[in-house]
Design a protein around this motif. Structure first.
Motif, PDB file in Angstrom:
ATOM      1  N   GLU A 197       2.690   2.319   4.800  1.00  0.00           N
ATOM      2  CA  GLU A 197       3.232   2.755   3.504  1.00  0.00           C
ATOM      3  C   GLU A 197       2.313   2.413   2.336  1.00  0.00           C
ATOM      4  N   TYR A 198       1.501   1.355   2.493  1.00  0.00           N
ATOM      5  CA  TYR A 198       0.639   0.984   1.373  1.00  0.00           C
ATOM      6  C   TYR A 198      -0.454   2.018   1.126  1.00  0.00           C
ATOM      7  N   GLN A 217       0.233   5.082   0.698  1.00  0.00           N
ATOM      8  CA  GLN A 217       0.949   6.216   0.118  1.00  0.00           C
ATOM      9  C   GLN A 217       0.171   6.894  -1.015  1.00  0.00           C
ATOM     10  N   THR A 218      -0.235   6.088  -2.013  1.00  0.00           N
ATOM     11  CA  THR A 218      -0.889   6.689  -3.177  1.00  0.00           C
ATOM     12  C   THR A 218      -2.151   7.442  -2.768  1.00  0.00           C
ATOM     13  N   ASP A 254      -0.949  -1.986  -8.031  1.00  0.00           N
ATOM     14  CA  ASP A 254       0.454  -1.698  -7.736  1.00  0.00           C
ATOM     15  C   ASP A 254       1.071  -2.837  -6.929  1.00  0.00           C
ATOM     16  N   LYS A 255       0.360  -3.258  -5.870  1.00  0.00           N
ATOM     17  CA  LYS A 255       0.877  -4.339  -5.019  1.00  0.00           C
ATOM     18  C   LYS A 255       0.900  -5.652  -5.788  1.00  0.00           C
ATOM     19  N   THR A 284      -7.785   3.476  -4.650  1.00  0.00           N
ATOM     20  CA  THR A 284      -7.845   2.145  -4.049  1.00  0.00           C
ATOM     21  C   THR A 284      -7.475   1.077  -5.071  1.00  0.00           C
ATOM     22  N   THR A 294      -3.789   1.162  -5.916  1.00  0.00           N
ATOM     23  CA  THR A 294      -2.965   0.531  -4.887  1.00  0.00           C
ATOM     24  C   THR A 294      -3.013  -0.991  -5.023  1.00  0.00           C
TER      25      THR A 294
END
Lengths: 197, 192
Positions: B71-72, B74-75, A83-84, A77, A80
């Motif tokens: 798609e978010y 994905q990880t 990353d964003k 989590t 992510t």
């Protein structure tokens, strides 16, 4: 152990890269320039602080048997999120770090600290541990990147350094240079430790 | 079509070798390359898991994440699928080939945190490969890992009996050896 020791142990004495040898893939892959090293270091530290804090808070309610999958979901989590964030605020950094940002999920430092520290200690200690380990990771990356960028491109943070830039050894910013510089640095660290002991 | 697939395979094995060029999966590469037998076991297990993971994650991306605009995730979804897959492989190997299971021991569960596995899944999506191309790329990546691991294990068995300064023993010399191997592998660039 005092709070100060909790914080600083990761810098040198228990440095996650040079002593515990965890998280090697991103270390060698992104240490080809100082800018990448800083970006990766900050991203990993953010994930480490978030996951250590949450895992420490959840440690009494998560059953022992399913703790690893729970840890991985918490870590994924935060990965992510970062990353964003990087993709939105610094697309250039996002492009040069590439798949190594999502790969923070499988960075052994983060799962290692969750398993070895955060699931046994309180939230304050866990945050200090995360900041210390994250800083140690960043410092190690910067040290490797310093030699690689200087020798491989004759630059530091993208600025040209006279003398080194006249005939740089390109191999140093490629994969082989990373392996060799890293090998020499851990040998140096061991040598210094054996002298000190 | 076939020649394109062959070139993907050769690129994955030699030119963009996962360990020596893309620098993925270093922990087992350094940790398990002490002995040739364990290197063979680890290489086989990783190749198998990479192939399975490459195909499964491609299917998840194409049939679940993209149609539902997720798609978010994905990880998170990929790492969970890989973890489940490794558990499944572990169970199957334990039932069908107990001898192999004994030989692989702790290496099997550790494959979950091998970044080559998640790496190949993400790269397949990033490069926009179809199902067959993903499978070939994943299998090639696994074979490349296997190849690098075996080469390294062979060299390290010789290193054990040679005279090395104390500070260089173990990991330091292993990394320098890996660096030299990587230089050798750079000779493959331009093959395709």
């Amino acid at each position: 152990m005092t709070m100060m020791q909790q914080l600083t142990k990761g810098f040198w004495k228990e440095n996650p890269i040079f002593v515990i040898s965890l998280g090697l893939c991103p270390t060698i892959a992104v240490s080809s320039s100082m800018t990448n090293a800083i970006g990766m270091g900050i991203a990993a530290t953010f994930v480490l602080i978030g996951s250590n804090l949450f895992i420490s808070l959840m440690r009494s309610i998560v059953p022992d048997k399913i703790r690893i999958p729970v840890f991985i979901v918490v870590i994924a989590t935060f990965v992510t999120i970062i990353d964003k964030l990087i993709a939105a605020f610094s697309p250039a950094l996002s492009a040069s770090l590439g798949i190594f940002i999502p790969l923070i999920v499988v960075n052994c430092i983060i799962l290692g600290r969750a398993e070895a520290f955060a699931c046994k200690n309180g939230p304050v200690d866990s945050i200090l541990d995360a900041i210390g380990m994250g800083t140690g990771f960043t410092l190690a990356l910067l040290l490797i990147a310093f030699f690689r960028e200087l020798l491989g491109e004759g630059k530091l943070f993208g600025h040209v350094i006279p003398f080194f830039s006249s005939d740089p050894a390109l191999i140093m910013i490629m994969a082989p240079g990373g392996f060799i510089i890293f090998g020499l640095l851990i040998a140096l660290k061991r040598h210094m430790d054996s002298k000190g002991a | 079509m076939t020649s394109a697939l062959i070139s993907i395979f050769i690129v994955a094995v030699f030119i963009e070798n996962f360990v020596l060029n893309k620098i993925l999966g270093l922990c087992p590469f350094i940790g398990v390359s002490n002995k040739l037998d364990s290197a063979v076991g680890m290489g086989t297990a990783v190749t198998f898991v990479m192939l399975m993971a490459g195909v499964t994650t491609w299917a998840i991306q194409a049939f679940i994440l993209v149609p539902f605009k997720l798609e978010y995730l994905q990880t998170i979804s990929f790492i969970l699928v890989i973890a489940a897959l490794v558990q499944f492989v572990e169970m199957v190997v334990k039932k069908t080939a107990p001898a192999l299971y004994q030989a692989l021991g702790v290496f099997l569960p550790l494959i979950t945190t091998n970044c080559a596995v998640l790496g190949v899944a993400l790269l397949n999506i990033k490069k926009g490969y179809g199902l067959v191309e993903s499978a070939v790329n994943s299998f090639g990546g696994g074979i490349g890992f296997f190849f690098a691991l075996i080469l390294m294990a062979g060299i390290r068995e010789r290193l054990d009996v040679s005279e090395i300064p104390t500070t260089m023993k173990g990991p330091p010399i292993a990394f320098i050896t890996a660096g030299l191997l990587a230089i050798a592998f750079m000779g493959f660039s331009g093959l395709v």
